[in-house]
Design a protein around this motif. Structure first.
Motif, PDB file in Angstrom:
ATOM      1  N   ALA A   1      -9.834  -1.421  -2.200  1.00 26.84           N
ATOM      2  CA  ALA A   1      -9.288  -0.759  -0.923  1.00 26.84           C
ATOM      3  C   ALA A   1      -9.847  -1.746   0.162  1.00 26.84           C
ATOM      4  CB  ALA A   1      -9.987   0.672  -0.679  1.00 26.84           C
TER       5      ALA A   1
ATOM      6  N   ALA B   1     -12.722   2.198   1.386  1.00 27.23           N
ATOM      7  CA  ALA B   1     -12.776   1.033   2.019  1.00 27.23           C
ATOM      8  C   ALA B   1     -13.907   0.576   3.022  1.00 27.23           C
ATOM      9  CB  ALA B   1     -11.582   0.586   2.788  1.00 27.23           C
TER      10      ALA B   1
ATOM     11  N   GLN C   1      -9.796   5.806   0.440  1.00 31.11           N
ATOM     12  CA  GLN C   1     -10.049   5.403  -0.883  1.00 31.11           C
ATOM     13  C   GLN C   1     -11.440   4.732  -1.048  1.00 31.11           C
ATOM     14  OE1 GLN C   1      -7.958   6.460  -3.353  1.00 31.11           O
ATOM     15  NE2 GLN C   1      -7.019   7.358  -1.397  1.00 31.11           N
TER      16      GLN C   1
ATOM     17  N   LEU D   1      -6.456   4.033   2.859  1.00 32.77           N
ATOM     18  CA  LEU D   1      -7.499   2.766   2.413  1.00 32.77           C
ATOM     19  C   LEU D   1      -8.833   3.349   2.666  1.00 32.77           C
ATOM     20  CD1 LEU D   1      -5.886  -0.771   2.979  1.00 32.77           C
ATOM     21  CD2 LEU D   1      -5.813   0.523   0.828  1.00 32.77           C
TER      22      LEU D   1
ATOM     23  N   ALA E   1      -7.633  -3.633   3.133  1.00 35.11           N
ATOM     24  CA  ALA E   1      -8.034  -3.301   4.590  1.00 35.11           C
ATOM     25  C   ALA E   1      -8.323  -4.662   5.226  1.00 35.11           C
ATOM     26  CB  ALA E   1      -9.227  -2.423   4.751  1.00 35.11           C
TER      27      ALA E   1
ATOM     28  N   VAL F   1       0.877  -1.267  -0.119  1.00 37.07           N
ATOM     29  CA  VAL F   1      -0.123   0.093  -0.068  1.00 37.07           C
ATOM     30  C   VAL F   1       0.932   1.075   0.205  1.00 37.07           C
ATOM     31  CG1 VAL F   1      -1.758   1.237   1.365  1.00 37.07           C
ATOM     32  CG2 VAL F   1      -1.926  -1.142   0.929  1.00 37.07           C
TER      33      VAL F   1
END
Length: 877
Positions: A138, A173, A171, A168, A142, A123
């Motif tokens: 994501a 998640a 993004q 994440l 995660a 990541v």
């Protein structure tokens, strides 16, 4: 062809690392080498179309020229994919967070760092390359980080893992999906296996570590053994758990540990396994379950290190007090040495413990003079030297106590506090109390070890003779005698100082009497415990302190220098540079004692407190630090500066009697560097505690100009201010009002004479300034008469308040008039008339001066007659 693979029995970190790596190698195939963990299998089944995962037999392995391996480096754990390693031309890229083990793959590109999850490493690279992630991607990533870090609570978790998860989440998640797949209920097979493990569990204590070994057998493979081991550890609350399970044709071993002394990776490496310090696994084929279990126990006994015990972290020797010790004295010891409690030891043995809370209770009822036995806790909890720290911690939590005494066969060896335990849990933990002088001595500085020649060169002969006699009398009295404190410091700096402070180890009372006789002086006891003065016939004053330990120390033997009464006496000093001593006995004369690296700090010009509660113990040390900093152009050391600011923020000065605070302030005002010292007090935010109604920056220009103004006035041959420090205080109080100024003088217990000067100066100051700054002609002789009625301490302030050059010239003209009319008689002449020294002697002189201004001829006899009349009128009142 490019292939990305991971380890067999793939967990979410392995799957997530696969998906993440494909963002770095977009044209690579994702190949699962073998079985999946149960929850991973369910996730893949649901998302198979999105993930596009392949099996080894679905890829032409002979065509692979780049192999990317994630979350492992063991060729044994990548299943059939390992056959591509036969291609000598193949490139290998590795991403892993596990420690190195024998037989690991090597690659042309390797990223191996000890974080909580391999996914975190990838990541970070995705983030560096600004590669876009979809919310689904994501979420998968995660899942990997959360599983391998135990939702951020496993010891292997780092801040980098948390930063990766935060990225994440940004993004998109989905934590709901993460919670669903990580928190899945156990299957019936897993429940049955967990029950069998619980029933078969055997508990062992190996080198103080509590270890559980659970063994079971099942015909079919049951996924999630790592999850079951984790649950077993939660249920049993042991230091380490090892699960050994025979499934299908092999034995699976999974372990978890909470102790650094139980390194599961090292233990399971014996079986070809790997993992982390706190979590590891291994697979064994072709060996009986009983044999593997026996071997496991044998390896555990060999590899488990003895845990930290009470003896490893305790404080020793232990400072203790007697049952009859006063509560106030016990409180001083706790404060000076940073303890939150002290054992109370009687002749018969351990009697109890007195804590800071007990002391506060006594003070609440104004019983600081009471003996500690009235407030101590008599039920004392103890541990043995071999008690593991984990057990010590558990006892503290269970009993809600802050300290445990370490006792062996009835002997008190040490004490373990919460602070000691916290240091084992948090290596960077710093308690509020700490010593500040423990820096190593600078070997580059060639210090001399004997100051005899320096003393003889720099100290007056009279004082050298006195010190020599003091040492000789010490030897004759069976005592060891030292000169300590400010004189040692200033002699090293080449500054004259006759402040003689002797520290005596031995019978201080007997020594003082003997020294007074030898010096043909007299003894004076100021009423301070363990202190006396000897005043010689030459007028020298020697302060003599009897060095005594305020407590008895039990436990492991410490060097005599650590427990010596002299060391305890010097530890009561304010700063390291004032905690130097020089021996005076003839056989050791000049020997330098420097327990706290004071010479280092003198060399580098540093003001360093001896311990972190120094300003709590005595807030007046703030003034001492400022005085030395500006007097000697030294620097307050950073940690000491931080402690001063903390004491100021806590407003500790306001808890002291006002007259004590004022006495220290006056010492600063009496210094030639007074303006700089006041500026430093303002920088440290002490000013508002001293003068809450005066803004420093409003008064600062006047304060800064006082030294030069005094020098200007000296040129006119008129009497100087008798108390120059009053110039500064008068200036400050001028910026209040008359009521507040008088209240300040009263509450700080200034002498009546000083209060009158301040009030007179403030009242008449404005009148003089108004006359000198008025437009038109000014009767300068009248101004001179008015000025003569003011205290001399107000003269510099008048000059500083005149803004225009013409006004200043008028003031100089007035001084010239005063100079021209200065009386011919002196104070000695007035005394000869029967006027005793006192406040009205200068008033008698002023009366003569005023008569001169009003036309009295410059005749000595006429001046004496004016003085006689003033004395008759004064005595007539």
């Amino acid at each position: 062809m490019k292939v990305i693979t991971t380890h067999t029995n793939t967990d979410f970190d392995g799957l997530a690392a696969l998906v993440a790596a494909q963002k770095l190698y977009p044209d690579a195939e994702l190949v699962l080498p073998g079985k999946l963990a149960r929850n991973v299998e369910e996730f893949v089944a649901l998302h198979r179309d999105v993930l596009e995962l392949k099996k080894p037999n679905e890829v032409d392995l002979d065509q692979v020229d780049l192999l990317v391996v994630v979350d492992t480096r063991s060729p044994k754990r990548i299943g059939k994919v390992a056959q591509v390693l036969n291609n000598r031309r193949i490139q290998i890229h590795l991403f892993d967070h596990h420690p190195d083990t024998e037989g690991d793959l090597t690659g042309s590109h390797t990223v191996v760092e000890h974080v909580g999850s391999t996914t975190t490493l990838i990541v970070e690279e995705i983030k560096r390359r600004f590669i876009t992630l979809t919310p689904f991607e994501a979420t998968v990533l995660a899942l990997g980080i959360y599983e391998d870090t135990g939702c951020m609570v496993f010891p292997s978790t780092t801040e980098r893992d948390a930063e990766a998860v935060a990225y994440l989440l940004a993004q998109g998640a989905n934590l709901g999906v993460v919670a669903d797949f990580l928190g899945r209920p156990l299957t019936d097979e897993q429940k049955s296996l967990l029950r069998n493990l619980l029933m078969s569990a055997e508990r062992h204590v190996i080198n103080g570590a509590r270890i559980l070994v659970a063994v079971s057998r099942t015909d079919e493979f049951v996924g999630g053994l790592a999850l079951l081991t984790h649950k077993l550890a939660e249920i049993e609350q042991m230091d380490a758990v090892f699960c050994v399970v025979f499934m299908e044709d092999r034995i699976h071993i999974v372990s978890r540990s909470t102790l650094p002394e139980v390194n599961t990776r090292e233990i399971l490496a014996f079986f070809g396994g790997g993992g982390h310090h706190a979590a590891a696994s291994a697979t064994v084929k072709g060996t009986a379950l009983e044999e593997v279990t026996a071997s496991l126990l044998s390896v555990i006994k060999e590899k488990v290190l003895p845990p930290l015990a009470a003896a490893d972290i305790m404080t020793t020797p232990v400072k203790s007090v007697r049952p009859e010790t006063r509560v106030d004295e016990a409180n001083r010891i706790m404060l000076r040495y940073g303890h939150t409690g002290l054992p109370v030891v009687a002749d018969s043995g351990l009697a109890g413990v007195i804590s800071r809370r007990d002391v506060e209770k006594a003070h609440k009822h104004q019983l600081g003079h009471a003996p500690v036995k009235a407030f101590m806790s008599r039920h004392v909890h103890t541990v043995s030297p071999s008690t593991p720290v984990t057990e010590v911690q558990a006892t503290m939590i269970e009993k809600n106590i802050g300290r445990l005494l370490v006792v062996d066969n009835g002997d008190l060896l040490g004490i373990v506090s919460r602070t000691d335990v916290l240091r084992t849990l948090h290596p960077k933990f710093k308690p509020r109390f700490s010593t500040l002088y423990v820096q190593p001595r600078s070997t580059a500085i060639p210090y001399f070890d004997n100051a005899a020649e320096v003393l003889k060169r720099k100290v007056p002969e009279l004082i050298i003779g006195t010190l020599t006699t003091a040492g000789r009398v010490g030897s004759e009295s069976g005592c060891t005698v030292y000169i300590a404190g400010e004189m040692v410091r200033d002699t090293a700096l080449g500054i004259p100082n006759t402040n003689l402070e002797l520290v005596v180890e031995g019978d201080g009372q007997d020594y003082t009497d003997n020294l007074a006789a030898a010096l043909e002086g007299r003894r004076w006891d100021p009423g301070t415990e363990n202190q006396s003065f000897v005043i010689t016939r030459d007028g020298l004053r020697l302060l003599i302190t009897s060095a005594q330990s305020e407590f008895v120390e039990y436990g492991m033997l410490a060097p005599d220098t650590i427990n010596s009464p002299l060391r305890h006496a010097l530890y009561r000093k304010d700063f390291t540079i004032n905690a130097l001593a020089v021996a005076l006995n003839p056989d050791r004369f000049g020997e330098i004692i420097d327990y706290f690296s004071g010479r280092d700090d003198l060399q580098f010009g540093l003001i360093r407190a001896l311990h972190s509660l120094s300003f709590v113990e005595n807030p007046l040390r703030i003034f001492h630090a400022v005085w030395m900093e500006k007097r000697h152009q030294f620097t307050i050391e950073q940690q000491t500066l931080k402690l001063i600011r903390e004491a100021v923020d806590d407003r500790l000065l306001l808890k002291l009697p006002r007259e004590q605070v004022f006495a220290e302030l006056r010492l600063l005002l009496e210094s030639e560097a007074a303006p700089k010292m006041l500026a430093r007090l303002a920088q440290l935010n002490v000013w508002p505690l001293l003068f809450p109604t005066v803004t420093y920056w409003e008064v600062q220009p006047v304060l800064a100009g006082i030294p030069q103004a005094i020098e200007e006035i000296k040129k006119w041959d008129i009497p100087e201010p008798a108390e120059p420090w009053l110039c500064y205080l008068m200036t400050i109080l001028y910026f209040t009002n008359l009521v507040m100024a008088e209240e300040y003088c009263t509450s700080h217990r200034l002498e009546r004479r000083q209060t009158n000067k301040i009030m007179n100066g403030i009242v008449k100051w404005k009148g003089v300034v108004a006359r000198l700054s008025a437009n038109g002609d000014t009767d300068l002789k009248q101004v001179a008469r008015y000025l003569l009625g003011m205290p001399r301490e107000a003269y510099p302030l008048v000059l500083l308040m005149l803004d225009e050059a013409d006004w200043k010239q008028r003031f100089y003209a007035v001084l010239h008039i005063l100079q021209e009319h200065k009386p011919h008689i002196t104070g000695k002449d007035i005394k000869s008339l029967g006027c005793q020294p006192g406040p009205y002697l200068p008033q008698a002189m002023n009366a003569v001066w005023m008569a001169r201004l009003e036309g009295l001829p410059a005749d000595r006899e006429a001046e004496l007659e004016v003085a006689r009349k003033f004395i008759r009128d004064w005595e007539g009142e």
